[in-house]
Write a protein that holds these residues in place. Structure first.
Motif, short mmCIF file in Angstrom:
data_model
loop_
_atom_site.label_atom_id
_atom_site.label_comp_id
_atom_site.label_asym_id
_atom_site.label_seq_id
_atom_site.Cartn_x
_atom_site.Cartn_y
_atom_site.Cartn_z
N THR A 3 32.31 112.70 51.54
CA THR A 3 33.33 113.39 50.64
C THR A 3 33.50 112.24 49.35
O THR A 3 34.79 112.36 49.09
CB THR A 3 34.80 112.74 51.87
N GLU A 4 33.27 111.76 49.56
CA GLU A 4 32.66 110.78 48.35
C GLU A 4 33.26 111.76 46.76
O GLU A 4 33.84 111.29 45.82
CB GLU A 4 31.50 110.27 48.03
N ARG A 5 31.86 113.15 46.89
CA ARG A 5 32.73 113.43 45.28
C ARG A 5 34.30 114.40 45.74
O ARG A 5 34.53 114.31 44.46
CB ARG A 5 31.73 115.05 45.34
N PHE A 6 34.62 114.45 46.72
CA PHE A 6 35.76 115.29 46.59
C PHE A 6 36.99 113.94 46.68
O PHE A 6 37.76 114.40 45.48
CB PHE A 6 36.28 115.72 47.56
N GLU A 7 36.14 112.67 47.29
CA GLU A 7 37.37 112.01 46.55
C GLU A 7 37.39 111.41 44.82
O GLU A 7 38.33 111.06 44.59
CB GLU A 7 36.94 110.31 47.09
N ALA A 8 35.81 111.29 44.87
CA ALA A 8 36.12 111.08 43.28
C ALA A 8 36.52 111.83 42.08
O ALA A 8 37.31 111.47 40.74
CB ALA A 8 34.50 111.49 42.34
N LEU A 9 36.96 113.30 42.67
CA LEU A 9 37.55 114.38 41.72
C LEU A 9 38.99 114.38 41.80
O LEU A 9 39.72 113.78 40.71
CB LEU A 9 37.13 115.93 42.74
N ILE A 10 39.62 113.36 42.99
CA ILE A 10 40.99 113.34 42.80
C ILE A 10 41.45 112.01 42.63
O ILE A 10 42.40 111.96 41.68
CB ILE A 10 40.99 113.28 44.76
N ASP A 11 40.20 111.56 42.22
CA ASP A 11 40.88 109.61 41.56
C ASP A 11 40.86 110.19 40.25
O ASP A 11 41.61 109.87 39.07
CB ASP A 11 39.88 108.96 41.95
N ASN A 58 46.95 106.38 47.70
CA ASN A 58 47.35 106.22 48.32
C ASN A 58 47.14 106.68 50.09
O ASN A 58 45.76 106.06 50.89
CB ASN A 58 48.62 104.65 48.66
N THR A 59 48.06 107.99 50.26
CA THR A 59 47.84 108.06 51.12
C THR A 59 46.84 108.97 51.40
O THR A 59 45.93 109.35 52.62
CB THR A 59 48.48 108.96 51.27
N HIS A 60 46.59 109.52 50.51
CA HIS A 60 45.18 110.47 50.78
C HIS A 60 43.80 109.46 50.69
O HIS A 60 42.55 109.77 51.16
CB HIS A 60 44.49 110.93 48.92
N HIS A 61 43.36 108.25 50.53
CA HIS A 61 42.59 107.02 50.14
C HIS A 61 42.10 106.74 51.87
O HIS A 61 41.46 106.65 52.75
CB HIS A 61 42.88 105.75 49.49
N ASN A 62 43.96 106.42 52.28
CA ASN A 62 44.08 107.01 53.23
C ASN A 62 43.46 107.30 54.94
O ASN A 62 42.81 107.32 55.81
CB ASN A 62 44.99 105.80 54.34
N LEU A 63 43.63 108.68 54.04
CA LEU A 63 43.65 109.97 55.07
C LEU A 63 42.16 110.14 55.37
O LEU A 63 40.87 110.67 55.73
CB LEU A 63 43.56 111.10 54.61
N PHE A 64 41.53 109.89 53.84
CA PHE A 64 39.63 110.10 54.18
C PHE A 64 39.25 108.87 53.97
O PHE A 64 37.36 108.84 55.01
CB PHE A 64 39.22 110.46 52.27
N THR A 65 39.41 107.53 54.33
CA THR A 65 38.94 106.67 55.71
C THR A 65 38.50 107.04 56.53
O THR A 65 37.34 106.43 57.53
CB THR A 65 39.50 105.29 55.43
#
Length: 67
Positions: A3-11, A58-65
């Motif tokens: 999910t790193e690419r999606f997380e980077a996109l959202i960031d 923060n919610t998005h980050h915690n969800l993806f962890t």
């Protein structure tokens, strides 16, 4: 599942949003605290917006962890 690419996109999207919000702040008319105090409503609105965006991130980050 990676999910790193999606997380980077959202960031990146959230960073752009924060940048656009800060660009809307007006520069004080003079370099004094009184002039800065006149813009207190705009700074308050920015702070609330930043807090909301931070909570989304923060919610998005915690969800993806947990994925």
């Amino acid at each position: 599942m990676e999910t790193e690419r999606f997380e980077a996109l959202i960031d990146a999207i959230l960073a752009i949003i924060i940048t656009l919000i800060i660009l809307e702040l007006n520069v004080p008319s003079a370099p004094t605290f009184a002039a800065l105090f006149e813009l207190k409503q705009e700074f308050f609105i920015y702070a609330v917006s930043f807090f909301v965006i931070f909570n989304i991130w923060n919610t998005h980050h915690n969800l993806f962890t947990k994925i």
